[in-house]
Design a protein around this motif. Structure first.
Motif, PDB file in Angstrom:
ATOM      1  N   ARG A  35     -43.246 -64.863  28.425  1.00 49.47           N
ATOM      2  CA  ARG A  35     -44.498 -64.651  27.692  1.00 49.47           C
ATOM      3  C   ARG A  35     -44.536 -65.662  26.557  1.00 49.47           C
ATOM      4  N   TYR A  52     -39.735 -58.538  25.899  1.00 52.16           N
ATOM      5  CA  TYR A  52     -41.094 -58.020  26.023  1.00 52.16           C
ATOM      6  C   TYR A  52     -41.075 -56.502  26.188  1.00 52.16           C
ATOM      7  N   THR A 117     -46.944 -65.988  31.383  1.00 53.95           N
ATOM      8  CA  THR A 117     -48.144 -65.608  30.649  1.00 53.95           C
ATOM      9  C   THR A 117     -48.280 -66.499  29.424  1.00 53.95           C
TER      10      THR A 117
END
Length: 154
Positions: A35, A52, A117
């Motif tokens: 991420r 995360y 992401t």
């Protein structure tokens, strides 16, 4: 025409966030998924799945009535990519949290697991809100500790 696997996965991810179901959120991520945060001025390192998951678990106790609304979804099927503009809101100890995000999600060959992401959020909102939230939570912890002392008769 039916939705693509990556679009179904992206919408399922939003649904998991609306339930704050950390295992369901994590189930959409490839084991090596990272991420990335933007803008870069936020100076945050990329997060692996372990980091995360830990962050999400912590946020579950902070954000009540969390909701994400997909304002726009753009799909690049050929490159297995989905981009979503999202509106978020929640209740917190510091009051209402309202933010906007843009998530750029890259998928594996099957379109079922997110491999990367890129998350853009309102940096001004984060800069202004999170110090207030931190202060409110500290006050809440102190009040809770004081109440515990009274209950225990100490």
């Amino acid at each position: 025409m039916p939705d693509s696997p990556q679009k179904r996965t992206a919408l399922s991810l939003v649904d998991a966030f609306n339930r704050m179901d950390v295992p369901a959120i994590m189930s959409h991520r490839h084991p090596t998924c990272l991420r990335h945060f933007y803008p870069t001025a936020m100076a945050q390192r990329a997060q692996d799945n372990a980091g995360y998951s830990k962050s999400l678990t912590s946020l579950r106790t902070i954000f009540r009535n969390f909701s994400l609304v997909v304002d726009e979804l753009i799909e690049d099927s050929a490159n297995r990519r989905v981009c979503m503009w999202l509106s978020a809101r929640a209740d917190t100890a510091a009051g209402e949290y309202v933010n906007e995000y843009v998530w750029l999600l890259d998928f594996d060959e099957a379109g079922e697991k997110i491999v990367r992401t890129k998350e853009f959020s309102d940096a001004l909102m984060a800069r202004d809100f999170f110090p207030k939230l931190k202060e409110a939570m500290a006050t809440q912890r102190a009040r809770s500790a004081a109440e515990q002392v009274v209950v225990n008769g100490l």
